[in-house]
Design a protein around this motif. Structure first.
Motif, mmCIF file in Angstrom:
data_model
loop_
_atom_site.group_PDB
_atom_site.id
_atom_site.type_symbol
_atom_site.label_atom_id
_atom_site.label_comp_id
_atom_site.label_asym_id
_atom_site.label_seq_id
_atom_site.Cartn_x
_atom_site.Cartn_y
_atom_site.Cartn_z
ATOM 1 N N ASP A 169 -11.531 -4.858 -27.119
ATOM 2 C CA ASP A 169 -10.497 -4.303 -28.002
ATOM 3 C C ASP A 169 -9.386 -5.331 -28.184
ATOM 4 O O ASP A 169 -8.328 -5.219 -27.580
ATOM 5 C CB ASP A 169 -9.930 -3.018 -27.403
ATOM 6 N N PRO A 170 -9.607 -6.334 -29.030
ATOM 7 C CA PRO A 170 -8.579 -7.348 -29.206
ATOM 8 C C PRO A 170 -7.491 -6.882 -30.167
ATOM 9 O O PRO A 170 -7.687 -5.987 -30.999
ATOM 10 C CB PRO A 170 -9.361 -8.515 -29.827
ATOM 11 N N VAL A 171 -6.323 -7.495 -30.019
ATOM 12 C CA VAL A 171 -5.288 -7.392 -31.044
ATOM 13 C C VAL A 171 -5.267 -8.737 -31.768
ATOM 14 O O VAL A 171 -5.287 -9.788 -31.141
ATOM 15 C CB VAL A 171 -3.909 -7.044 -30.452
ATOM 16 N N LEU A 172 -5.250 -8.654 -33.091
ATOM 17 C CA LEU A 172 -5.388 -9.882 -33.867
ATOM 18 C C LEU A 172 -4.062 -10.623 -34.013
ATOM 19 O O LEU A 172 -4.044 -11.833 -34.217
ATOM 20 C CB LEU A 172 -5.984 -9.558 -35.229
ATOM 21 N N SER A 219 -11.020 -15.223 -33.733
ATOM 22 C CA SER A 219 -9.592 -15.354 -33.934
ATOM 23 C C SER A 219 -8.892 -14.069 -33.523
ATOM 24 O O SER A 219 -9.051 -13.040 -34.177
ATOM 25 C CB SER A 219 -9.294 -15.674 -35.403
ATOM 26 N N PHE A 220 -8.156 -14.118 -32.436
ATOM 27 C CA PHE A 220 -7.395 -12.962 -31.977
ATOM 28 C C PHE A 220 -6.259 -13.444 -31.101
ATOM 29 O O PHE A 220 -6.265 -14.574 -30.608
ATOM 30 C CB PHE A 220 -8.277 -11.971 -31.218
ATOM 31 N N PHE A 221 -5.291 -12.548 -30.895
ATOM 32 C CA PHE A 221 -4.121 -12.894 -30.087
ATOM 33 C C PHE A 221 -4.383 -12.673 -28.607
ATOM 34 O O PHE A 221 -4.077 -13.530 -27.765
ATOM 35 C CB PHE A 221 -2.916 -12.060 -30.536
ATOM 36 N N ARG A 222 -4.975 -11.525 -28.297
ATOM 37 C CA ARG A 222 -5.215 -11.167 -26.903
ATOM 38 C C ARG A 222 -6.242 -10.038 -26.859
ATOM 39 O O ARG A 222 -6.334 -9.244 -27.774
ATOM 40 C CB ARG A 222 -3.904 -10.680 -26.258
ATOM 41 N N ILE A 223 -6.975 -9.978 -25.773
ATOM 42 C CA ILE A 223 -7.887 -8.847 -25.543
ATOM 43 C C ILE A 223 -7.385 -8.088 -24.331
ATOM 44 O O ILE A 223 -7.354 -8.617 -23.223
ATOM 45 C CB ILE A 223 -9.334 -9.297 -25.287
ATOM 46 N N PRO A 247 -5.104 -2.476 -31.428
ATOM 47 C CA PRO A 247 -6.438 -2.963 -31.039
ATOM 48 C C PRO A 247 -7.527 -2.460 -31.978
ATOM 49 O O PRO A 247 -7.450 -1.358 -32.508
ATOM 50 C CB PRO A 247 -6.620 -2.398 -29.629
ATOM 51 N N VAL A 248 -8.534 -3.289 -32.160
ATOM 52 C CA VAL A 248 -9.722 -2.937 -32.936
ATOM 53 C C VAL A 248 -10.931 -3.146 -32.028
ATOM 54 O O VAL A 248 -11.053 -4.167 -31.371
ATOM 55 C CB VAL A 248 -9.858 -3.814 -34.198
ATOM 56 N N ARG A 249 -11.806 -2.148 -31.988
ATOM 57 C CA ARG A 249 -12.963 -2.247 -31.086
ATOM 58 C C ARG A 249 -14.095 -3.026 -31.731
ATOM 59 O O ARG A 249 -14.487 -2.767 -32.872
ATOM 60 C CB ARG A 249 -13.439 -0.857 -30.679
#
Length: 121
Positions: free
Chosen positions: A98-101, A27-31, A107-109
């Motif tokens: 590194d997606p942003v949720l 589940s994420f918005f974009r990588i 971003p979280v790696r």
């Protein structure tokens, strides 16, 4: 949570080729950034190549001209084509993403589990 599943490692003779793949799911918005690191035996993890969703790339000097990173943004998958492999390319290769949720988060790696690449002389 984000999961990264790698495939494509193995044993190859010097001068040969391998292609690594890494698919992200969850589940994420974009990588934005995806890439590859490696950790040779007894050494620290080092950057191999990275690529943004817009197509910008960067490579370690040691792999320029031999390795090519690419992405399929629709599949959230990053690839690493490795040609003219050398024994010094032997390492565990790790995918990173590194997606942003959400649209507002930083971003979280995340890391893949690693795949072994062994190049024999």
């Amino acid at each position: 949570q984000v999961q990264l599943v790698e495939s494509g490692g193995g044993l190859v003779q010097a001068g040969g080729s391998l292609r690594l793949s890494c698919a992200a799911s969850g589940s994420f918005f974009r990588i934005n950034l995806m890439g590859w690191y490696r950790q040779p035996p007894g050494k620290q993890r080092e950057l191999v190549a990275g690529m943004t969703s817009g197509g910008s790339t960067n490579y370690a000097d040691s792999v320029k001209g031999r390795f090519t990173i690419s992405r399929d943004n629709a599949k959230n998958t990053v690839y690493l084509q490795m040609n003219s492999l050398k024994p010094e390319d032997t390492a565990v290769y790790y995918c990173n993403a590194d997606p942003v949720l959400t649209p507002w988060s930083t971003p979280v790696r995340y890391w893949g589990q690693g795949t072994q690449v062994t190049v024999s002389s």
